[in-house]
Design a protein around this motif. Structure first.
Motif, PDB file in Angstrom:
ATOM      1  N   ALA A  31       6.493   6.104  -3.940  1.00  0.00           N
ATOM      2  CA  ALA A  31       5.340   5.323  -4.012  1.00  0.00           C
ATOM      3  C   ALA A  31       5.889   4.225  -2.847  1.00  0.00           C
ATOM      4  O   ALA A  31       5.006   3.749  -2.086  1.00  0.00           O
ATOM      5  CB  ALA A  31       5.376   4.331  -5.300  1.00  0.00           C
ATOM      6  N   VAL A  32       7.054   3.784  -2.750  1.00  0.00           N
ATOM      7  CA  VAL A  32       7.466   2.829  -1.766  1.00  0.00           C
ATOM      8  C   VAL A  32       7.390   3.419  -0.458  1.00  0.00           C
ATOM      9  O   VAL A  32       6.912   2.720   0.505  1.00  0.00           O
ATOM     10  CB  VAL A  32       9.061   2.242  -2.213  1.00  0.00           C
ATOM     11  CG1 VAL A  32       9.591   1.298  -1.256  1.00  0.00           C
ATOM     12  CG2 VAL A  32       9.260   1.866  -3.579  1.00  0.00           C
ATOM     13  N   ARG A  33       7.958   4.345   0.008  1.00  0.00           N
ATOM     14  CA  ARG A  33       7.873   5.023   1.158  1.00  0.00           C
ATOM     15  C   ARG A  33       6.295   5.235   1.613  1.00  0.00           C
ATOM     16  O   ARG A  33       6.113   5.122   2.814  1.00  0.00           O
ATOM     17  CB  ARG A  33       8.595   6.465   1.178  1.00  0.00           C
ATOM     18  CG  ARG A  33       9.868   6.220   0.948  1.00  0.00           C
ATOM     19  CD  ARG A  33      10.836   7.577   1.409  1.00  0.00           C
ATOM     20  NE  ARG A  33      12.139   7.509   0.925  1.00  0.00           N
ATOM     21  CZ  ARG A  33      13.259   6.735   1.590  1.00  0.00           C
ATOM     22  NH1 ARG A  33      13.103   5.909   2.665  1.00  0.00           N
ATOM     23  NH2 ARG A  33      14.302   6.464   1.203  1.00  0.00           N
ATOM     24  N   ALA A  34       5.449   5.484   0.591  1.00  0.00           N
ATOM     25  CA  ALA A  34       4.015   5.699   1.073  1.00  0.00           C
ATOM     26  C   ALA A  34       3.379   4.395   1.346  1.00  0.00           C
ATOM     27  O   ALA A  34       2.251   4.279   2.047  1.00  0.00           O
ATOM     28  CB  ALA A  34       3.203   6.228   0.171  1.00  0.00           C
ATOM     29  N   ASP A 247       1.890   0.029  -9.005  1.00  0.00           N
ATOM     30  CA  ASP A 247       2.080   1.682  -8.625  1.00  0.00           C
ATOM     31  C   ASP A 247       3.324   2.261  -9.051  1.00  0.00           C
ATOM     32  O   ASP A 247       3.557   3.283  -9.014  1.00  0.00           O
ATOM     33  CB  ASP A 247       1.561   2.229  -7.435  1.00  0.00           C
ATOM     34  CG  ASP A 247       0.651   3.213  -7.500  1.00  0.00           C
ATOM     35  OD1 ASP A 247      -0.195   3.440  -8.366  1.00  0.00           O
ATOM     36  OD2 ASP A 247       0.826   4.369  -6.877  1.00  0.00           O
ATOM     37  N   LEU A 248       4.455   1.219  -8.852  1.00  0.00           N
ATOM     38  CA  LEU A 248       5.808   1.644  -9.338  1.00  0.00           C
ATOM     39  C   LEU A 248       5.746   2.206 -10.678  1.00  0.00           C
ATOM     40  O   LEU A 248       6.315   3.036 -11.137  1.00  0.00           O
ATOM     41  CB  LEU A 248       6.793   0.676  -9.157  1.00  0.00           C
ATOM     42  CG  LEU A 248       7.086   0.317  -7.855  1.00  0.00           C
ATOM     43  CD1 LEU A 248       7.987  -1.051  -7.440  1.00  0.00           C
ATOM     44  CD2 LEU A 248       7.748   1.082  -6.893  1.00  0.00           C
ATOM     45  N   THR A 249       5.183   1.213 -11.640  1.00  0.00           N
ATOM     46  CA  THR A 249       5.136   1.485 -13.013  1.00  0.00           C
ATOM     47  C   THR A 249       4.396   2.963 -13.161  1.00  0.00           C
ATOM     48  O   THR A 249       4.627   3.752 -14.160  1.00  0.00           O
ATOM     49  CB  THR A 249       4.044   0.273 -13.815  1.00  0.00           C
ATOM     50  OG1 THR A 249       5.048  -0.801 -13.497  1.00  0.00           O
ATOM     51  CG2 THR A 249       4.064   0.449 -15.302  1.00  0.00           C
ATOM     52  N   ALA A 250       3.055   2.951 -12.640  1.00  0.00           N
ATOM     53  CA  ALA A 250       2.406   4.391 -12.724  1.00  0.00           C
ATOM     54  C   ALA A 250       3.329   5.626 -12.193  1.00  0.00           C
ATOM     55  O   ALA A 250       3.103   6.576 -12.574  1.00  0.00           O
ATOM     56  CB  ALA A 250       1.066   4.250 -11.840  1.00  0.00           C
ATOM     57  N   ALA A 251       4.071   5.199 -11.067  1.00  0.00           N
ATOM     58  CA  ALA A 251       4.913   6.501 -10.566  1.00  0.00           C
ATOM     59  C   ALA A 251       5.894   6.853 -11.784  1.00  0.00           C
ATOM     60  O   ALA A 251       5.927   8.180 -11.953  1.00  0.00           O
ATOM     61  CB  ALA A 251       5.501   5.882  -9.292  1.00  0.00           C
TER      62      ALA A 251
END
Ligand SMILES: *Cc1c(COP(=O)(O)O)cnc(C)c1O
Length: 388
Positions: A31-34, A247-251
């Protein structure tokens, strides 16, 4: 005594323990890299789609917590000061508080004689012309009598908001929990079967509520419609708040959802092992084992015992603690809480009080071993049969 070898090698067993089911950290890194870690990114979409397809929710909106899902639900129902909302007394604070924030008067329902769930047989007597909603709580992930509740709600024109915080992958009469009410709140808190640390979801089954749900969740703006190209600018169109998770939580959540069947299978094994090993206590009449309500499935969210008295429960918790095992009681009846007691209408709710005093939850988490469960059962048995 049979447990002496265990006593010689005490190992602390917590009540709950977070764990990695598989690829949670990998997905967070992706998620971070994207380059998208705020809300409604690719992982949020993946989780929502998967949940919707698997269970048939109208829409599945991820939220920052189960509490927020309930607060979003209360806003969607347009609850106003003086409206009455029926909630079981034996539940988590948020079930009631979400509606109190809108000015509702909470009418607490008692639990049933056989399980902590609200007693559907007694619901009709609590309905008045001011009643707007019923909030059944699927305690231990086992469904309430949703057929009776839905029928009653329909006849009186009431919302059903399922508090399905503990109920992922649960069913009632073969239909998924969270699809019975117009709205249903789920939690992905650390202690739930599927976790994102803190997280939740609101199932919006009523089509007429879906557009507004999206707006309230996005701070009262039509941002989601804007990103779909449906409007040419986004602006303030209603009340709202920030209910969407990163989206980190969702990941992280996606890493757990992918393994849901595996997680559920493991919990069920442990739950069944507890149930079998502790059966003699029920036969001896010193404790009651969980009763799965008729028509409900068991998602193995938690394993509990109902002791005969508060004193006996305290003795059991203390006995286990001395052996490095953390067993915990659960809710304290909300109608007797410091906040609500002055507002309660005075009806005694004896079953809710009995579960407050006598119910105890035993450790149940993914990495607990069979041997751990058997040791715990041995200690519980020794204590409750007076062999200590
Ligand atoms: C966990 C829980 C909640 C709250 O969920 P959070 O995600 O912790 O906000 C609400 N109701 C019940 C019955 C719960 O078990």
């Amino acid at each position: 005594m049979s447990s002496s070898s265990w006593l010689a090698h005490p190992v602390a067993i917590p009540f709950n323990k977070p764990y990695l089911a598989g690829r949670e950290l990998l997905y967070m890194e992706q998620a971070v890299r994207a380059g998208h870690i705020s809300g409604d990114g690719p992982f949020t979409r993946r989780c929502s789609q998967w949940l919707t397809q698997r269970y048939g929710f109208g829409r599945a909106l991820l939220t920052t917590s189960g509490t927020d899902a309930l607060e979003l639900a209360a806003l969607l129902c347009r609850i106003e000061p003086g409206d009455e909302v029926i909630v079981p007394s034996y539940t988590f604070v948020s079930t009631a508080n979400a509606f109190v924030l809108r000015g509702a008067r909470i009418v607490f329902a008692d639990s049933g004689p056989d399980s902590p769930h609200l007693d559907a047989e007694q619901l009709a007597a609590l309905i008045t012309p001011r009643t707007r909603a019923i909030v059944p709580v699927h305690y231990a992930g086992m469904g309430c009598q949703l057929d009776l509740i839905a029928d009653l709600a329909q006849r009186h024109g009431l919302w059903v908001v399922e508090d399905a915080a503990q109920a992922i992958n649960g069913y009632f009469q073969d239909r998924p929990l969270g699809t019975w009410g117009q709205l249903a709140a789920f939690s992905f808190h650390e202690t739930k079967n599927i976790s994102a640390g803190e997280g939740g979801m609101l199932a919006v089954n009523e089509a007429a509520l879906q557009a507004r749900a999206e707006i309230i969740r996005e701070k009262g703006t039509n941002r989601a419609a804007y990103f779909r190209g449906e409007v040419d600018k986004y602006t303030w169109v209603d009340v709202g708040s920030s209910f969407l998770p990163s989206d980190l939580t969702a990941a992280f959540l996606w890493g757990q959802l992918e393994e849901l069947d595996h997680i559920q299978a493991r919990r069920s094994q442990l739950w069944q092992l507890y149930y079998q090993a502790l059966q003699p206590l029920q036969t001896a009449g010193v404790a009651r084992l969980p009763v799965v309500p008729a028509g409900a499935s068991n998602n193995a969210h938690l394993f509990y015992l109902v002791c005969r008295s508060l004193a006996e429960r305290s003795r059991l918790i203390e006995h286990l603690r001395r052996h490095g095992i953390l067993a915990v009681f659960h809710y304290q009846s909300l109608h007797r809480s410091p906040f609500f007691a002055p507002h309660h209408d005075g009806r005694p709710l004896p079953h809710a009080d009995r579960y407050s005093d006598c119910l105890v939850r035993l450790p149940l988490f993914h990495e607990l071993s069979e041997a751990d469960v058997l040791r715990i059962c041995e200690l519980v048995t020794d204590c409750l049969l007076g062999r200590t």
